[in-house]
Design an enzyme around this catalytic site. Structure first.
Site, PDB file in Angstrom:
ATOM      1  N   ASN A 210       0.856  -1.202   0.000  1.00 27.82           N
ATOM      2  CA  ASN A 210       0.000   0.000   0.000  1.00 27.82           C
ATOM      3  C   ASN A 210       0.886   1.244   0.000  1.00 27.82           C
ATOM      4  O   ASN A 210       2.105   1.144  -0.060  1.00 27.82           O
ATOM      5  CB  ASN A 210      -0.936  -0.026   1.212  1.00 27.82           C
ATOM      6  CG  ASN A 210      -0.155  -0.117   2.507  1.00 27.82           C
ATOM      7  OD1 ASN A 210       0.605   0.781   2.847  1.00 27.82           O
ATOM      8  ND2 ASN A 210      -0.288  -1.239   3.207  1.00 27.82           N
ATOM      9  N   PRO A 305      -2.770 -12.066  10.149  1.00 27.12           N
ATOM     10  CA  PRO A 305      -3.136 -11.847  11.556  1.00 27.12           C
ATOM     11  C   PRO A 305      -3.348 -10.353  11.800  1.00 27.12           C
ATOM     12  O   PRO A 305      -2.710  -9.516  11.156  1.00 27.12           O
ATOM     13  CB  PRO A 305      -1.901 -12.342  12.318  1.00 27.12           C
ATOM     14  CG  PRO A 305      -0.783 -12.323  11.334  1.00 27.12           C
ATOM     15  CD  PRO A 305      -1.395 -12.544   9.980  1.00 27.12           C
ATOM     16  N   ASP A 306      -4.248 -10.029  12.719  1.00 22.56           N
ATOM     17  CA  ASP A 306      -4.441  -8.624  13.108  1.00 22.56           C
ATOM     18  C   ASP A 306      -3.486  -8.333  14.266  1.00 22.56           C
ATOM     19  O   ASP A 306      -3.688  -8.800  15.391  1.00 22.56           O
ATOM     20  CB  ASP A 306      -5.900  -8.372  13.501  1.00 22.56           C
ATOM     21  CG  ASP A 306      -6.167  -6.879  13.624  1.00 22.56           C
ATOM     22  OD1 ASP A 306      -5.392  -6.198  14.328  1.00 22.56           O
ATOM     23  OD2 ASP A 306      -7.121  -6.389  12.987  1.00 22.56           O
ATOM     24  N   ILE A 307      -2.445  -7.566  13.971  1.00 23.02           N
ATOM     25  CA  ILE A 307      -1.357  -7.390  14.947  1.00 23.02           C
ATOM     26  C   ILE A 307      -1.837  -6.622  16.178  1.00 23.02           C
ATOM     27  O   ILE A 307      -1.626  -7.048  17.314  1.00 23.02           O
ATOM     28  CB  ILE A 307      -0.168  -6.663  14.281  1.00 23.02           C
ATOM     29  CG1 ILE A 307       0.363  -7.505  13.125  1.00 23.02           C
ATOM     30  CG2 ILE A 307       0.927  -6.372  15.299  1.00 23.02           C
ATOM     31  CD1 ILE A 307       1.361  -6.794  12.228  1.00 23.02           C
ATOM     32  N   VAL A 308      -2.505  -5.498  15.931  1.00 19.70           N
ATOM     33  CA  VAL A 308      -2.881  -4.651  17.078  1.00 19.70           C
ATOM     34  C   VAL A 308      -3.923  -5.358  17.947  1.00 19.70           C
ATOM     35  O   VAL A 308      -3.873  -5.272  19.185  1.00 19.70           O
ATOM     36  CB  VAL A 308      -3.348  -3.250  16.598  1.00 19.70           C
ATOM     37  CG1 VAL A 308      -4.733  -3.257  15.973  1.00 19.70           C
ATOM     38  CG2 VAL A 308      -3.290  -2.254  17.731  1.00 19.70           C
ATOM     39  N   PHE A 323      -4.390   2.967  14.840  1.00 13.17           N
ATOM     40  CA  PHE A 323      -4.781   3.978  13.852  1.00 13.17           C
ATOM     41  C   PHE A 323      -5.986   3.442  13.086  1.00 13.17           C
ATOM     42  O   PHE A 323      -6.242   2.235  13.078  1.00 13.17           O
ATOM     43  CB  PHE A 323      -3.635   4.268  12.882  1.00 13.17           C
ATOM     44  CG  PHE A 323      -2.759   5.411  13.328  1.00 13.17           C
ATOM     45  CD1 PHE A 323      -1.852   5.228  14.361  1.00 13.17           C
ATOM     46  CD2 PHE A 323      -2.841   6.659  12.725  1.00 13.17           C
ATOM     47  CE1 PHE A 323      -1.056   6.273  14.796  1.00 13.17           C
ATOM     48  CE2 PHE A 323      -2.043   7.711  13.147  1.00 13.17           C
ATOM     49  CZ  PHE A 323      -1.147   7.518  14.182  1.00 13.17           C
ATOM     50  N   LYS A 337     -13.547   0.277  15.493  1.00 11.75           N
ATOM     51  CA  LYS A 337     -12.222  -0.356  15.654  1.00 11.75           C
ATOM     52  C   LYS A 337     -11.799  -0.349  17.119  1.00 11.75           C
ATOM     53  O   LYS A 337     -11.203  -1.310  17.614  1.00 11.75           O
ATOM     54  CB  LYS A 337     -11.182   0.365  14.778  1.00 11.75           C
ATOM     55  CG  LYS A 337     -11.298  -0.119  13.333  1.00 11.75           C
ATOM     56  CD  LYS A 337     -10.363   0.519  12.346  1.00 11.75           C
ATOM     57  CE  LYS A 337     -10.699  -0.053  10.968  1.00 11.75           C
ATOM     58  NZ  LYS A 337     -10.254   0.722   9.843  1.00 11.75           N
TER      59      LYS A 337
HETATM   60  O1  PMT Z   1       2.858   6.137   6.601  1.00  9.99           O
HETATM   61  P1  PMT Z   1       2.284   7.464   6.144  1.00  9.99           P
HETATM   62  O2  PMT Z   1       2.473   7.679   4.647  1.00  9.99           O
HETATM   63  O3  PMT Z   1       2.785   8.613   6.975  1.00  9.99           O
HETATM   64  O4  PMT Z   1       0.710   7.411   6.344  1.00  9.99           O
HETATM   65  C1  PMT Z   1       0.191   7.316   7.629  1.00  9.99           C
HETATM   66  C2  PMT Z   1      -0.936   6.283   7.706  1.00  9.99           C
HETATM   67  C3  PMT Z   1      -2.119   6.783   6.891  1.00  9.99           C
HETATM   68  C4  PMT Z   1      -0.460   4.916   7.184  1.00  9.99           C
HETATM   69  C5  PMT Z   1      -1.287   6.131   9.226  1.00  9.99           C
HETATM   70  O5  PMT Z   1      -1.624   7.367   9.720  1.00  9.99           O
HETATM   71  C6  PMT Z   1      -2.416   5.124   9.433  1.00  9.99           C
HETATM   72  O6  PMT Z   1      -3.598   5.416   9.324  1.00  9.99           O
HETATM   73  N1  PMT Z   1      -2.023   3.865   9.756  1.00  9.99           N
HETATM   74  C7  PMT Z   1      -2.933   2.724   9.883  1.00  9.99           C
HETATM   75  C8  PMT Z   1      -3.260   2.193   8.516  1.00  9.99           C
HETATM   76  C9  PMT Z   1      -4.192   1.003   8.590  1.00  9.99           C
HETATM   77  O7  PMT Z   1      -3.788  -0.080   8.309  1.00  9.99           O
HETATM   78  O8  PMT Z   1      -5.400   1.290   9.028  1.00  9.99           O
HETATM   79  P2  PMT Z   1      -6.583   0.192   9.214  1.00  9.99           P
HETATM   80  O9  PMT Z   1      -7.791   1.027   9.514  1.00  9.99           O
HETATM   81  O10 PMT Z   1      -6.624  -0.710   8.035  1.00  9.99           O
HETATM   82  O11 PMT Z   1      -6.150  -0.636  10.498  1.00  9.99           O
HETATM   83  C10 PMT Z   1      -6.568  -0.300  11.815  1.00  9.99           C
HETATM   84  C11 PMT Z   1      -5.454  -0.591  12.797  1.00  9.99           C
HETATM   85  O12 PMT Z   1      -5.191  -1.988  12.806  1.00  9.99           O
HETATM   86  C12 PMT Z   1      -4.135   0.096  12.499  1.00  9.99           C
HETATM   87  O13 PMT Z   1      -3.581   0.476  13.729  1.00  9.99           O
HETATM   88  C13 PMT Z   1      -3.294  -0.999  11.851  1.00  9.99           C
HETATM   89  O14 PMT Z   1      -1.901  -0.826  12.115  1.00  9.99           O
HETATM   90  C14 PMT Z   1      -3.823  -2.236  12.559  1.00  9.99           C
HETATM   91  N2  PMT Z   1      -3.748  -3.470  11.789  1.00  9.99           N
HETATM   92  C15 PMT Z   1      -4.438  -3.597  10.619  1.00  9.99           C
HETATM   93  C16 PMT Z   1      -4.429  -4.816   9.949  1.00  9.99           C
HETATM   94  C17 PMT Z   1      -3.655  -5.878  10.485  1.00  9.99           C
HETATM   95  N3  PMT Z   1      -3.590  -7.053   9.860  1.00  9.99           N
HETATM   96  N4  PMT Z   1      -2.969  -5.719  11.624  1.00  9.99           N
HETATM   97  C18 PMT Z   1      -3.002  -4.535  12.290  1.00  9.99           C
HETATM   98  O15 PMT Z   1      -2.358  -4.386  13.323  1.00  9.99           O
END
Ligand code: PMT
Length: 411
Positions: A210, A305-308, A323, A337
């Site tokens: 991405n 896997p969902d890490i967070v 995030f 979330k």
């Molecule tokens: O890196 P930059 O170019 O500065 O851009 C910043 C950003 C937009 C990437 C950042 O600010 C951001 O939003 N990061 C989270 C991106 C994301 O994956 O969002 P999500 O809504 O899909 O996921 C929600 C949360 O779950 C996030 O904390 C993500 O890290 C976490 N996650 C998601 C999927 C996964 N398999 N494991 C996770 O831990």
């Protein structure tokens, strides 16, 4: 010791004989790691030529508010947004009075008025001017607004007088500016941060990924280190320098990122998931490069896997910040979330809006916690990161939520 690594400092110079010392100050700020730009008032240019500062800083000096060419290159608003901190040294009695009244007749004063970053002034004037009640009143008013006042020192003055009013020495000013960034809000804490994208292999030469540049996560790592934390930055592939005093673990895929996180979070106080982790990976990555043959190619994906969420579900877990990268319904999706993943705080950003989100230098976020949403202003990521780290430190100090996995989560 505090440093200015990766910090953008605008050094403002006003009319006073101490302006010659600003050249040494510029050098010291650079040696401390700062990127420095210079803004001079017209009076300052009577004491030292802008060319001196242009040569030392490697950038054009900003002098004129009404110069269309200079404003087109980097206008006073852009300069105000660019700076992580502004230091006006020397700051004349006249300039301090202008700041008090919010006047903006010149580029430096206009930039100070437009800025949201920390502002510090190093007064420099004759001891007679310094001793006047009006000068003390002006400085009290500036301090009450959060403007830092460094000095002045006492001693021999250029006019032959002896007394208070000399500009503080450049070494002291550089050190005090660096201290501004060292909040101590996370002293003694361990913070683990994920950043950047993950890459999920399709074959030995191709992957799914991405647009994450890592800028937001790296800015958070720098801000957490400034706040006194021991920081571990677990990052997917990005083209950024690792911030100073940050331990870096390079990973590629989501599975590697999860393993690295699990190895680090057991003794962590805070986990911040800023990485854009791929939700899916190819079920079977090909061992050899896939050859072009048919008109279409089908790749079967399986869930990563969902890490967070995994970290948030650990029996002994840190304070967990996720995030949310959204393109619509920011608040509802962020609340979802927070609840589904069992998080303490969600920082939601609209990645469809121009100029913020993926790859941009700025971001605008919505901070969602069980206590309700907050919307800080749009800011450069470095400044926003400092604000977010302060909010995280405050949230951790607040009423301790029940962090057991079975605890009911806010819906
Ligand atoms: O890196 P930059 O170019 O500065 O851009 C910043 C950003 C937009 C990437 C950042 O600010 C951001 O939003 N990061 C989270 C991106 C994301 O994956 O969002 P999500 O809504 O899909 O996921 C929600 C949360 O779950 C996030 O904390 C993500 O890290 C976490 N996650 C998601 C999927 C996964 N398999 N494991 C996770 O831990």
């Amino acid at each position: 010791m505090a440093t200015l690594a990766n910090k953008r400092v605008l050094l403002g110079i006003t009319g006073g004989i101490a302006a010659y010392k600003s050249a040494t100050l510029l050098r010291l700020l650079q040696q401390a790691g700062a990127e420095v730009r210079i803004a001079m008032t017209a009076a300052a240019t009577e004491f030292v030529a802008p060319l001196t500062f242009q040569a030392l800083s490697g950038h054009p000096v900003h002098c004129d508010l009404l110069d269309p060419a200079a404003e087109a290159a980097m206008g006073h608003i852009a300069l105000a947004r660019w700076a992580d901190a502004i230091l006006v040294a020397p700051a004349s009695a006249d300039f301090l009075a202008r700041l008090v009244h919010g006047e903006a007749p010149d580029l430096l004063a206009a930039t100070c008025l437009a800025s949201r970053c920390p502002l510090a002034v190093a007064p420099a004037m004759n001891q007679g001017m310094w001793s006047k009640a009006v000068t003390a009143e002006n400085l009290d008013r500036l301090r009450a607004r959060g403007i830092r006042v460094f000095g002045p020192a006492a001693g021999y003055q250029a006019c032959g007088d002896i007394g208070e009013g000399r500009m503080e020495e450049p070494e002291v000013l550089a050190a005090r500016l660096a201290e501004l960034f060292a909040s101590g809000a996370l002293d003694g804490r361990k913070v683990v941060i994920t950043a950047g994208p993950t890459r999920e292999a399709i074959d030995p030469v191709r992957y799914l990924s991405n647009h994450s540049s890592g800028k937001m996560g790296y800015a958070l790592a720098a801000a957490a280190a400034d706040a006194g934390a021991a920081v571990v930055l677990i990052s997917g592939p990005v083209a950024l320098a690792v911030p100073e005093r940050v331990r870096h673990i390079a990973v590629t895929s989501a599975v590697e990122m999860l393993d690295a996180c699990l190895a680090e979070v057991a003794d962590a106080d805070v986990f911040i998931a800023a990485a854009a982790v791929a939700d899916y990976r190819p079920r079977n990555a090909a061992a050899q490069k896939i050859k072009k043959s048919d008109a279409t190619l089908t790749i079967e994906l399986e869930l990563n896997p969902d890490i967070v969420a995994t970290v948030a579900a650990l029996p002994q877990r840190p304070f967990v910040v996720g995030f949310a990268a959204e393109t619509e319904n920011l608040l509802d999706n962020a609340r979802g979330k927070l609840a589904r993943k069992g998080l303490d705080l969600v920082i939601a950003n609209d990645v469809s809006a121009p100029g913020i989100g993926f790859g941009s230098d700025d971001n605008q976020v919505l901070v969602v916690s069980p206590l309700g949403p907050q919307r800080p202003p749009r800011l450069p990521k470095a400044q926003l990161a400092r604000l977010l780290i302060d909010q995280i430190a405050q949230a951790m100090a607040g009423p301790a939520p029940d962090r057991s996995p079975s605890a009911e989560r806010l819906a």
